[in-house]
Design a protein around this motif. Structure first.
Motif, PDB file in Angstrom:
ATOM      1  N   SER A   1      -6.781  22.636  -5.199  1.00 21.15           N
ATOM      2  CA  SER A   1      -7.149  22.328  -6.575  1.00 21.15           C
ATOM      3  C   SER A   1      -7.576  23.594  -7.317  1.00 21.15           C
ATOM      4  CB  SER A   1      -8.276  21.295  -6.591  1.00 21.15           C
ATOM      5  OG  SER A   1      -8.649  20.966  -7.909  1.00 21.15           O
ATOM      6  N   ALA A   2      -8.321  24.469  -6.638  1.00 22.83           N
ATOM      7  CA  ALA A   2      -8.775  25.706  -7.263  1.00 22.83           C
ATOM      8  C   ALA A   2      -7.605  26.623  -7.616  1.00 22.83           C
ATOM      9  CB  ALA A   2      -9.745  26.429  -6.332  1.00 22.83           C
TER      10      ALA A   2
ATOM     11  N   HIS B   1      -1.629  12.917  -5.330  1.00 22.62           N
ATOM     12  CA  HIS B   1      -2.367  11.666  -5.103  1.00 22.62           C
ATOM     13  C   HIS B   1      -3.758  11.901  -4.535  1.00 22.62           C
ATOM     14  CE1 HIS B   1       1.276   9.781  -6.224  1.00 22.62           C
ATOM     15  NE2 HIS B   1       1.884   9.857  -5.069  1.00 22.62           N
ATOM     16  N   ASP B   2      -4.359  13.055  -4.825  1.00 21.92           N
ATOM     17  CA  ASP B   2      -5.746  13.282  -4.415  1.00 21.92           C
ATOM     18  C   ASP B   2      -6.657  12.553  -5.397  1.00 21.92           C
ATOM     19  OD1 ASP B   2      -8.300  14.238  -3.738  1.00 21.92           O
ATOM     20  OD2 ASP B   2      -7.439  16.112  -2.990  1.00 21.92           O
ATOM     21  N   PRO B   3      -7.451  11.577  -4.918  1.00 18.95           N
ATOM     22  CA  PRO B   3      -8.293  10.801  -5.832  1.00 18.95           C
ATOM     23  C   PRO B   3      -9.587  11.494  -6.248  1.00 18.95           C
ATOM     24  CG  PRO B   3      -8.601  10.013  -3.606  1.00 18.95           C
ATOM     25  CD  PRO B   3      -7.532  11.082  -3.535  1.00 18.95           C
ATOM     26  N   LEU B   4      -9.860  12.686  -5.687  1.00 22.20           N
ATOM     27  CA  LEU B   4     -11.116  13.376  -5.981  1.00 22.20           C
ATOM     28  C   LEU B   4     -10.940  14.723  -6.664  1.00 22.20           C
ATOM     29  CD1 LEU B   4     -13.227  12.723  -2.748  1.00 22.20           C
ATOM     30  CD2 LEU B   4     -13.206  11.418  -4.882  1.00 22.20           C
ATOM     31  N   TYR B   5      -9.814  15.381  -6.464  1.00 23.71           N
ATOM     32  CA  TYR B   5      -9.641  16.736  -6.979  1.00 23.71           C
ATOM     33  C   TYR B   5      -8.357  16.823  -7.796  1.00 23.71           C
ATOM     34  CZ  TYR B   5     -13.020  17.459  -3.237  1.00 23.71           C
ATOM     35  OH  TYR B   5     -14.118  17.371  -2.414  1.00 23.71           O
ATOM     36  N   PRO B   6      -8.393  17.410  -8.986  1.00 27.00           N
ATOM     37  CA  PRO B   6      -9.521  18.154  -9.562  1.00 27.00           C
ATOM     38  C   PRO B   6     -10.609  17.275 -10.182  1.00 27.00           C
ATOM     39  CG  PRO B   6      -7.679  18.171 -11.078  1.00 27.00           C
ATOM     40  CD  PRO B   6      -7.190  17.491  -9.829  1.00 27.00           C
ATOM     41  N   GLU B   7     -10.345  15.965 -10.339  1.00 19.81           N
ATOM     42  CA  GLU B   7     -11.367  15.069 -10.872  1.00 19.81           C
ATOM     43  C   GLU B   7     -11.238  13.713 -10.198  1.00 19.81           C
ATOM     44  OE1 GLU B   7      -8.845  13.633 -14.834  1.00 19.81           O
ATOM     45  OE2 GLU B   7     -10.491  15.078 -15.037  1.00 19.81           O
TER      46      GLU B   7
ATOM     47  N   PRO C   1      -0.381   7.349  -0.913  1.00 14.56           N
ATOM     48  CA  PRO C   1      -1.235   8.095   0.020  1.00 14.56           C
ATOM     49  C   PRO C   1      -1.344   9.568  -0.339  1.00 14.56           C
ATOM     50  CG  PRO C   1       0.885   7.570   1.022  1.00 14.56           C
ATOM     51  CD  PRO C   1       0.837   6.816  -0.263  1.00 14.56           C
ATOM     52  N   LEU C   2      -2.508  10.112  -0.074  1.00 12.65           N
ATOM     53  CA  LEU C   2      -2.725  11.547  -0.244  1.00 12.65           C
ATOM     54  C   LEU C   2      -1.660  12.308   0.546  1.00 12.65           C
ATOM     55  CD1 LEU C   2      -4.676  13.914  -1.145  1.00 12.65           C
ATOM     56  CD2 LEU C   2      -5.749  13.633   1.103  1.00 12.65           C
ATOM     57  N   GLN C   3      -1.013  13.244  -0.101  1.00  9.51           N
ATOM     58  CA  GLN C   3       0.099  13.947   0.547  1.00  9.51           C
ATOM     59  C   GLN C   3      -0.388  15.161   1.330  1.00  9.51           C
ATOM     60  OE1 GLN C   3       3.675  12.664   0.298  1.00  9.51           O
ATOM     61  NE2 GLN C   3       2.026  11.146   0.277  1.00  9.51           N
ATOM     62  N   LEU C   4      -1.213  14.863   2.330  1.00 10.02           N
ATOM     63  CA  LEU C   4      -1.770  15.888   3.215  1.00 10.02           C
ATOM     64  C   LEU C   4      -1.635  15.414   4.649  1.00 10.02           C
ATOM     65  CD1 LEU C   4      -3.335  18.566   3.594  1.00 10.02           C
ATOM     66  CD2 LEU C   4      -5.452  17.246   3.357  1.00 10.02           C
TER      67      LEU C   4
END
Length: 335
Positions: free
Chosen positions: A250-251, A258-264, A277-280
């Motif tokens: 994110s930085a 699909h990150d539900p926390l980053y950047p917000e 799903p988060l693609q990690l």
């Protein structure tokens, strides 16, 4: 240094792969009976449940016999009981076993499945499932993956050996490689090693970067990119801070898809969106076994759905892999 006496073995078997709760009565206090102490510990809201458990003989001592509430209080005494667990939403994807021997199990965890029991996720966790499916009640986790992250997790078979495997992660003697799908930025110079100080405070959903000596180091490399603006990245963490890879991506201006926390924080919140799903993915795990001396290099065959050949971007492809069902699983590399 005086060693603490280990607790006696549990007189109760596991239930659905979950150990019973063990309570050690403290040395000091105003209590005269076991019931008085547990009443204070449970609190008034659970007074009815506690009474039912005592009446049903569900609270037992080291000999497996029921402990009545008027049992005399003995400092250091242990009691055991099983919690009543609420129903959990099943995670409809299997936990694949990549490697197994008499010391370890390496599993390929799907998205949305917690590694170990915590909070509202207890029976629907990788550890509880594997204990049930493999018939290994002593199985324990050597480390954890976030619930939203898929990929390889190392479990230990023998409790007396768990510390040796946990030390591999503590001492950074495990080589971990992740893959992620995120936006493509042609202006971003890669590969790059990101160093920063990450702080994750209790009660806050997301971690954040703060000034100070770096405690998080990640290597980010570009594997491929597509005309649709997405790219596939290889991520190598050299430290293990909470949400480290997600924060660093994110930085860099390319947050993981699909990150539900980053950047917000999104509407899905920390639970994530089950449709996306988060693609990690924890793709590779390499280590030298501290007990057998064998060198292991293991690889997940799970796909990242946003990068699948069909271009599907949902959780429907969890059971497949780039090499088809099975792929190269179960074959330790470098041995």
């Amino acid at each position: 240094m005086r060693r603490r006496t280990p607790p006696p073995p549990s007189p109760l078997p596991q239930r659905d792969g979950i150990d019973p709760v063990r309570v050690r009565l403290p040395g000091l206090g105003p209590w005269t009976t076991v019931g008085e102490h547990l009443s204070e510990r449970f609190g008034p809201r659970r007074a009815g449940l506690l009474a039912e458990m005592f009446a049903a003989g569900r609270i037992v001592g080291a000999n497996g016999q029921a402990v009545p509430p008027d049992t005399a209080y003995v400092p250091g005494m242990f009691v055991w009981f099983h919690r009543d667990l609420p129903p959990e939403e099943p995670v409809p994807f299997p936990v694949e076993v990549v490697y197994r021997d008499e010391h370890v199990v390496v599993a390929d965890k799907p998205h949305f499945l917690a590694t170990t029991p915590r909070g509202s996720h207890v029976t629907e966790t990788a550890l509880a499932r594997l204990r049930r499916e493999l018939g290994l009640p002593t199985l324990g986790a050597a480390h954890r993956l976030d619930r939203l992250t898929a990929g390889l997790v190392l479990f230990t078979v023998r409790p007396e050996e768990r510390g040796a495997y946990q030390a591999l992660f503590r001492d950074r003697r495990v080589h971990k490689v992740y893959e992620a799908v995120a936006p493509y930025d042609p202006a971003l110079t890669l590969p790059v090693t990101v160093r920063s100080r990450i702080l994750k405070e209790r009660g806050e959903l997301a971690a954040r970067e703060v000034p100070g000596e770096p405690n998080a180091v990640s290597r980010v490399e570009l594997l491929a990119h597509r005309p649709d603006g997405l790219a596939r990245y290889q991520l190598t963490p050299h430290t293990g801070q909470t949400h480290q890879l997600r924060v660093h991506m994110s930085a860099l201006g390319v947050p993981i898809r699909h990150d539900p926390l980053y950047p917000e924080v999104t509407a899905a919140g920390p639970a994530g969106d089950p449709r996306h799903p988060l693609q990690l993915l924890a793709r590779e795990l390499a280590f030298t076994d501290p007990v057998t001396g064998k060198d292991h290099r293991l690889r997940s065959a799970r796909p990242l759905t946003a990068w699948s050949p069909a271009g599907e971007d949902d959780g429907g492809a969890e059971t497949g892999g780039p090499d088809g069902p099975g792929g190269d699983r179960g074959v330790p590399r470098g041995q």
